[in-house]
Design a protein around this motif. Structure first.
Motif, short mmCIF file in Angstrom:
data_model
loop_
_atom_site.label_atom_id
_atom_site.label_comp_id
_atom_site.label_asym_id
_atom_site.label_seq_id
_atom_site.Cartn_x
_atom_site.Cartn_y
_atom_site.Cartn_z
N LYS A 89 -0.54 3.59 8.09
CA LYS A 89 -1.59 2.84 7.39
C LYS A 89 -0.98 1.80 6.46
O LYS A 89 -1.63 0.81 6.12
CB LYS A 89 -2.48 3.78 6.59
CG LYS A 89 -3.33 4.69 7.46
CD LYS A 89 -4.16 5.62 6.61
CE LYS A 89 -4.96 6.57 7.49
NZ LYS A 89 -5.71 7.55 6.70
N VAL A 90 0.28 2.01 6.02
CA VAL A 90 0.92 1.11 5.06
C VAL A 90 2.24 0.53 5.58
O VAL A 90 2.91 -0.22 4.87
CB VAL A 90 1.18 1.83 3.72
CG1 VAL A 90 -0.12 2.26 3.07
CG2 VAL A 90 2.10 3.02 3.91
N SER A 91 2.62 0.85 6.79
CA SER A 91 3.93 0.43 7.31
C SER A 91 3.92 -1.03 7.77
O SER A 91 2.87 -1.60 8.02
CB SER A 91 4.31 1.31 8.51
OG SER A 91 3.50 1.00 9.62
N PRO A 92 5.10 -1.62 7.90
CA PRO A 92 5.18 -2.94 8.52
C PRO A 92 4.70 -2.86 9.96
O PRO A 92 4.83 -1.82 10.61
CB PRO A 92 6.68 -3.28 8.49
CG PRO A 92 7.34 -2.24 7.67
CD PRO A 92 6.41 -1.09 7.53
N LEU A 93 4.10 -3.92 10.47
CA LEU A 93 3.62 -3.92 11.85
C LEU A 93 4.76 -3.98 12.86
O LEU A 93 4.67 -3.42 13.93
CB LEU A 93 2.67 -5.09 12.08
CG LEU A 93 1.33 -4.99 11.36
CD1 LEU A 93 0.50 -6.24 11.61
CD2 LEU A 93 0.57 -3.75 11.78
N LYS A 94 5.85 -4.66 12.50
CA LYS A 94 6.96 -4.81 13.43
C LYS A 94 8.08 -3.84 13.06
O LYS A 94 8.55 -3.82 11.93
CB LYS A 94 7.48 -6.24 13.41
CG LYS A 94 8.56 -6.47 14.43
CD LYS A 94 8.98 -7.92 14.52
CE LYS A 94 10.07 -7.98 15.54
NZ LYS A 94 10.41 -9.24 15.99
N ASP A 95 8.52 -3.05 14.03
CA ASP A 95 9.64 -2.12 13.89
C ASP A 95 9.57 -1.22 12.65
O ASP A 95 10.54 -1.13 11.89
CB ASP A 95 10.97 -2.88 13.89
CG ASP A 95 11.19 -3.62 15.19
OD1 ASP A 95 10.77 -3.14 16.24
OD2 ASP A 95 11.82 -4.70 15.14
N PRO A 96 8.45 -0.52 12.45
CA PRO A 96 8.42 0.41 11.31
C PRO A 96 9.43 1.52 11.50
O PRO A 96 9.69 1.96 12.61
CB PRO A 96 6.99 0.95 11.35
CG PRO A 96 6.57 0.81 12.77
CD PRO A 96 7.28 -0.42 13.29
N TYR A 97 10.03 1.98 10.41
CA TYR A 97 11.06 3.00 10.50
C TYR A 97 10.61 4.36 9.97
O TYR A 97 11.29 5.34 10.15
CB TYR A 97 12.33 2.56 9.76
CG TYR A 97 13.44 3.56 9.93
CD1 TYR A 97 14.11 3.67 11.14
CD2 TYR A 97 13.79 4.41 8.90
CE1 TYR A 97 15.12 4.60 11.31
CE2 TYR A 97 14.80 5.34 9.06
CZ TYR A 97 15.46 5.43 10.27
OH TYR A 97 16.45 6.36 10.44
N GLY A 98 9.49 4.46 9.38
CA GLY A 98 9.05 5.74 8.82
C GLY A 98 9.37 5.80 7.34
O GLY A 98 10.10 4.97 6.81
N PRO A 99 8.84 6.81 6.66
CA PRO A 99 9.06 6.93 5.22
C PRO A 99 10.53 7.18 4.89
O PRO A 99 11.29 7.66 5.74
CB PRO A 99 8.19 8.12 4.82
CG PRO A 99 8.01 8.91 6.07
CD PRO A 99 8.06 7.92 7.19
N ASP A 100 10.91 6.87 3.67
CA ASP A 100 12.30 7.05 3.24
C ASP A 100 12.72 8.51 3.20
O ASP A 100 13.87 8.83 3.46
CB ASP A 100 12.53 6.42 1.87
CG ASP A 100 12.42 4.91 1.91
OD1 ASP A 100 12.67 4.32 2.99
OD2 ASP A 100 12.09 4.32 0.87
N LEU A 101 11.80 9.39 2.86
CA LEU A 101 12.16 10.79 2.71
C LEU A 101 10.91 11.65 2.87
O LEU A 101 9.82 11.25 2.51
CB LEU A 101 12.77 11.03 1.33
CG LEU A 101 13.45 12.36 1.09
CD1 LEU A 101 14.60 12.59 2.07
CD2 LEU A 101 13.95 12.45 -0.34
#
Length: 142
Positions: A89-101
């Motif tokens: 819902k809040v990630s970048p649209l291109k190549d999201p990597y998932g939350p930091d931790l």
């Protein structure tokens, strides 16, 4: 790490975004890897309706159009990303990597023990890395 030392290559787990892109045949609107039609899902995936609760050897079902087998069903697949149910819902649209931790890591694809809706290309699940009761495996990226 050991495989990389032996081969001199750089194998890794795919990111969640990479995994889904490949499962969906390059980002197409595919509900199951290989098909968008639930009546055809059993041609591409092992799940509770056709597996007899057993994990099967790879390449017993049809591959998707990219030539990848068992992206839906058979065993859950670990991906590199940590898990957060609401991350996209809040990630970048291109190549999201998932939350930091997170306490949880992401697994994708479902297993031979799941119903068809859990082996869809968009279904995501998070578990602790130490959990051994899940039917999990790996698919490597380079």
């Amino acid at each position: 790490e050991q495989l990389n030392k032996i081969t001199g290559k750089k194998y890794r787990l795919p990111t969640e975004a990479e995994w889904e892109y490949e499962a969906r045949e390059g980002g197409k609107d595919m509900m199951w890897s290989g098909t968008g039609n639930e009546s055809e899902a059993g041609e591409y995936a092992w799940f509770s309706d056709n597996s007899d609760g057993v994990i099967h050897p790879v390449k017993q079902k049809k591959p998707n159009r990219l030539g990848l087998y068992d992206m839906s069903g058979n065993v859950w697949e670990w991906v590199e990303d940590y898990f957060d149910l609401d991350y996209y819902k809040v990630s970048p649209l291109k190549d999201p990597y998932g939350p930091d931790l997170s306490q949880l890591k992401t697994i994708r694809g479902g297993s031979a023990l799941e119903h068809a809706y859990k082996v869809r290309t968009t279904y995501r699940f998070g578990i602790e890395r130490t959990v051994r009761r899940m039917v999990t495996g790996i698919r490597l990226a380079e």
